[in-house]
Scaffold this active site. Structure first.
Site, PDB file in Angstrom:
ATOM      1  CG  HIS A  46      56.972   4.404  43.125  1.00 57.10           C
ATOM      2  ND1 HIS A  46      57.252   4.355  44.476  1.00 57.10           N
ATOM      3  CD2 HIS A  46      56.216   5.506  42.923  1.00 57.10           C
ATOM      4  CE1 HIS A  46      56.647   5.379  45.075  1.00 57.10           C
ATOM      5  NE2 HIS A  46      56.019   6.102  44.156  1.00 57.10           N
TER       6      HIS A  46
ATOM      7  CD  GLU B  99      55.892  -4.723   9.811  1.00 54.28           C
ATOM      8  OE1 GLU B  99      55.773  -4.269   8.649  1.00 54.28           O
ATOM      9  OE2 GLU B  99      56.981  -4.818  10.400  1.00 54.28           O
TER      10      GLU B  99
ATOM     11  N   GLY C  94      56.622   9.952   7.533  1.00 56.13           N
ATOM     12  CA  GLY C  94      55.702   9.126   8.325  1.00 56.13           C
ATOM     13  C   GLY C  94      55.609   9.604   9.769  1.00 56.13           C
ATOM     14  NE  ARG C  95      61.725  10.528  11.335  1.00 57.09           N
ATOM     15  CZ  ARG C  95      62.122  10.007  10.180  1.00 57.09           C
ATOM     16  NH1 ARG C  95      61.458   8.981   9.672  1.00 57.09           N
ATOM     17  NH2 ARG C  95      63.152  10.494   9.536  1.00 57.09           N
TER      18      ARG C  95
ATOM     19  CE  LYS D  90      55.822   9.432   2.832  1.00 54.87           C
ATOM     20  NZ  LYS D  90      56.948  10.193   3.324  1.00 54.87           N
TER      21      LYS D  90
ATOM     22  CD  GLU E  77      61.562   5.845  11.321  1.00 54.90           C
ATOM     23  OE1 GLU E  77      61.417   4.621  11.498  1.00 54.90           O
ATOM     24  OE2 GLU E  77      60.635   6.562  10.888  1.00 54.90           O
TER      25      GLU E  77
ATOM     26  CE  LYS F 282      60.477  -0.995   6.532  1.00 55.20           C
ATOM     27  NZ  LYS F 282      59.998   0.114   5.726  1.00 55.20           N
TER      28      LYS F 282
HETATM   29  O1  F6P Z   1      59.807   1.649   9.788  1.00 55.63           O
HETATM   30  C1  F6P Z   1      60.019   2.564   8.804  1.00 55.63           C
HETATM   31  C2  F6P Z   1      58.795   3.264   8.349  1.00 55.63           C
HETATM   32  O2  F6P Z   1      59.008   3.578   7.013  1.00 55.63           O
HETATM   33  C3  F6P Z   1      58.463   4.509   9.166  1.00 55.63           C
HETATM   34  O3  F6P Z   1      59.237   5.583   8.843  1.00 55.63           O
HETATM   35  C4  F6P Z   1      57.019   4.677   8.854  1.00 55.63           C
HETATM   36  O4  F6P Z   1      56.407   5.570   9.723  1.00 55.63           O
HETATM   37  C5  F6P Z   1      56.550   3.257   9.002  1.00 55.63           C
HETATM   38  O5  F6P Z   1      57.616   2.486   8.436  1.00 55.63           O
HETATM   39  C6  F6P Z   1      55.257   2.915   8.328  1.00 55.63           C
HETATM   40  O6  F6P Z   1      55.302   3.164   6.955  1.00 55.63           O
HETATM   41  P1  F6P Z   1      54.005   3.277   6.086  1.00 55.63           P
HETATM   42  O7  F6P Z   1      53.175   4.401   6.624  1.00 55.63           O
HETATM   43  O8  F6P Z   1      54.475   3.529   4.693  1.00 55.63           O
HETATM   44  O9  F6P Z   1      53.251   1.981   6.200  1.00 55.63           O
END
Ligand code: F6P
Length: 565
Positions: free
Chosen positions: A403, A222, A286-287, A216, A372, A527
């Site tokens: 189990h 990452e 995002g979620r 987003k 979240e 972060k």
């Molecule tokens: O970990 C926080 C967060 O901002 C989430 O809310 C989001 O889904 C995820 O990181 C990834 O963010 P992006 O889509 O901006 O890479």
């Protein structure tokens, strides 16, 4: 339509009449599920409701009709329905980011009338315009018209993203695998642990691999790191296998990399052609984004038709939430039952147990959606929450969980409300001799909620011939609350309904608690610190010494081991 700009101050739920009455009612509440089912022959029917194709039985929860009436009164007093309407209309209910919350607009059917306009944007036009581009791209990949730089057909689509840019797509892909086109598979890279990028690409052919970088913000460490790693892997693979020259690199990136983001300028800066980028908007969290262009990997591998069906399922649940009377409104009732469990019965966690192997990532997906969203101690006006808020969500598919951890749900000292999810028709009807295996599977689904609700008394244990101290060990208290969710079959539409159901349950809980369920400031500190720690991790002794003793000790341990390893 002009949307209201911000919601009124939250109403403290604990100050309402309904709350006081619920507290008194909780103290007075007598009986057990055994008794309630015996004395109220209508109980199962009374607490069972249909929402789109979902059939939801709330009757095995620890409540009576009076509890439900009071919970509905609580919803009225805190204004759940008004907030729901404000969300659908595009009010800026995400107060800390001053944003509308319009994930439900992502699944409005083509040609909806009147069209939705918010903050000067024709939402419907933009949503459908983007979907059109996504479907066009997906069709090209699926038909073989879109090839890699060496002319070979795409066989693997690798989605690089994390959080909402990963969990939704991977969960839906796993759930709807039978719909994947033959010869086309999806892979997902999320973790910055280099193992993830390595393990997900090491057996792939760069010539037949297409990468979707989904982020987003397009700033997530990452995702950008993994995107660079995979670009490196892809280009060096193409140099080796196809003699790719430096001049052809740009073309290779254009043929093998597309992006999904709200920040198209950053996509371009990363080196991806904006022609190959699909956008979405800051009013999609995002979620809550799996049904936006973030689902490009799904539209590509499962197909535009399946994706449209998924959206139609979401929309059917949106319609139910927006229009069903409160007494039959399933997301509202389930959200209120969760409030009852958390705030009055003191449940701290909530299990989600899909009896469907294809839904094995559903609990993980729900963890981000619910935790979240509602893992907050501050309300939307900045004041402190007045009650316990978001519970811990967790789970695994049945029967595997039976189990592993069900022992604690059946006989532990904690109250763990659980949602059981199952489908009448299996995706693969297999038989073991004469035995329909799906029936065996569902017998387990039915047995578990029955055992949790009604237990086994000491008398019943003794009647089976058990005596002495063993009796207590083999006794089951019952009165362990569950909700059963059933549907005809795990189709794209039903999956959309299920996801939207939990989105709206989360919303209802958030409104009762006065929480802005649409920001996530709690993930920022870690972060920030990770960035600041880079020099210390790289061995800068002054930076290490400036850390607290524990962190410095751990970094030193890492440095020593890494040098030896
Ligand atoms: O970990 C926080 C967060 O901002 C989430 O809310 C989001 O889904 C995820 O990181 C990834 O963010 P992006 O889509 O901006 O890479």
């Amino acid at each position: 339509m002009t949307a209201p700009t911000s919601p009124a101050a939250p109403i403290d739920p604990t100050s309402t009449d309904a709350w006081a009455e619920l507290e008194a009612h909780n103290l007075e509440l007598e009986g057990s599920l055994r008794e309630w089912f015996e004395t109220d022959r209508q109980r199962a029917e009374r607490f069972t409701h249909d929402a789109a194709e979902l059939h939801v039985d709330l009757s095995k929860n620890l409540l009576t009709p009076t509890t439900m009436e009071l919970l509905l009164q609580l919803a009225r007093e805190v204004g759940v329905e008004e907030h729901r309407d404000a969300m659908f209309a595009g009010a800026h209910i995400n107060t800390t980011e001053d944003r509308a919350v319009l994930h439900a607009a992502l699944r409005r059917p083509a040609g909806s009338s009147p069209s939705l306009e918010v903050d000067g944007q024709n939402i419907d036009e933009d949503v459908r315009g983007t979907l059109h581009r996504v479907y066009d791209f997906a069709d090209k990949v699926r038909s073989g018209e879109w090839t890699g730089v060496t002319g070979k057909r795409i066989k693997t689509v690798v989605n690089i993203g994390i959080g909402g840019s990963d969990l939704g797509p991977v969960m839906v892909y796993e759930a709807l695998k039978p719909f994947a086109q033959d010869g086309l598979e999806a892979r997902f890279i999320s973790n910055i642990d280099p193992t993830d990028a390595y393990a997900s690409t090491q057996d792939l052919d760069p010539e037949t691999t297409l990468v979707i970088v989904a982020s987003k913000t397009f700033t997530t460490q990452e995702t950008l790191t993994n995107a660079r790693l995979v670009r490196q892997w892809l280009l060096s693979g193409l140099r080796e296998s196809a003699g790719l020259t430096a001049e052809q690199e740009q073309e290779a990136v254009a043929k093998h990399f597309v992006a999904v983001s709200t920040a198209l300028d950053k996509v371009e800066a990363f080196g991806i052609d904006p022609e190959n980028a699909f956008g979405f908007w800051d009013w999609v969290g995002g979620r809550y984004s799996v049904d936006s262009a973030i689902g490009t990997v799904l539209a590509t591998v499962l197909g535009p038709d399946a994706f449209e069906e998924l959206l139609a399922g979401f929309h059917a649940m949106d319609e139910h939430f927006a229009t069903a009377p409160a007494e039959q409104n399933v997301p509202l009732l389930m959200g209120l039952v969760n409030v009852w469990n958390v705030n009055f019965l003191e449940a701290e966690t909530h299990a989600v147990l899909p009896y469907s192997q294809y839904l094995h990532r559903f609990p993980a997906y729900l963890q981000q959606l619910t935790m979240e969203s509602n893992g907050k101690s501050v309300r939307w006006d900045g004041s402190l929450a007045t009650t316990e808020t978001g519970e811990v969500f967790w789970g695994e598919p049945g029967t595997n969980g039976q189990h592993a951890f069900y022992q604690l749900i059946h006989q532990g000292t904690r109250l763990i409300p659980a949602d059981f999810i199952a489908f009448a028709t299996p995706n693969h009807a297999l038989v073991d001799g004469e035995q329909d295996v799906h029936e065996l599977f569902l017998a387990n689904f039915f047995a578990q909620t029955k055992a949790l609700a009604f237990g086994k008394t000491a008398e019943e244990v003794r009647a089976e011939g058990t005596e002495g101290a063993l009796v207590a060990a083999r006794e089951f208290s019952g009165d362990r609350p569950t909700t059963s969710i059933m549907a005809p079959k795990l189709t794209p539409s039903v999956l959309g309904q299920l996801i939207a159901l939990y989105e709206h349950i989360t919303f209802v809980q958030g409104v009762v608690w006065g929480i802005n369920s649409f920001d996530q400031w709690g993930v920022e500190l870690g972060k920030q610190l990770a960035k600041g720690l880079a020099p210390a991790v790289a061995g800068d002794e002054q930076a290490i010494s400036a850390e607290d003793a524990s962190t410095a000790g751990l970094i030193r341990y890492y440095r020593e081991q890494r040098q030896q390893g």
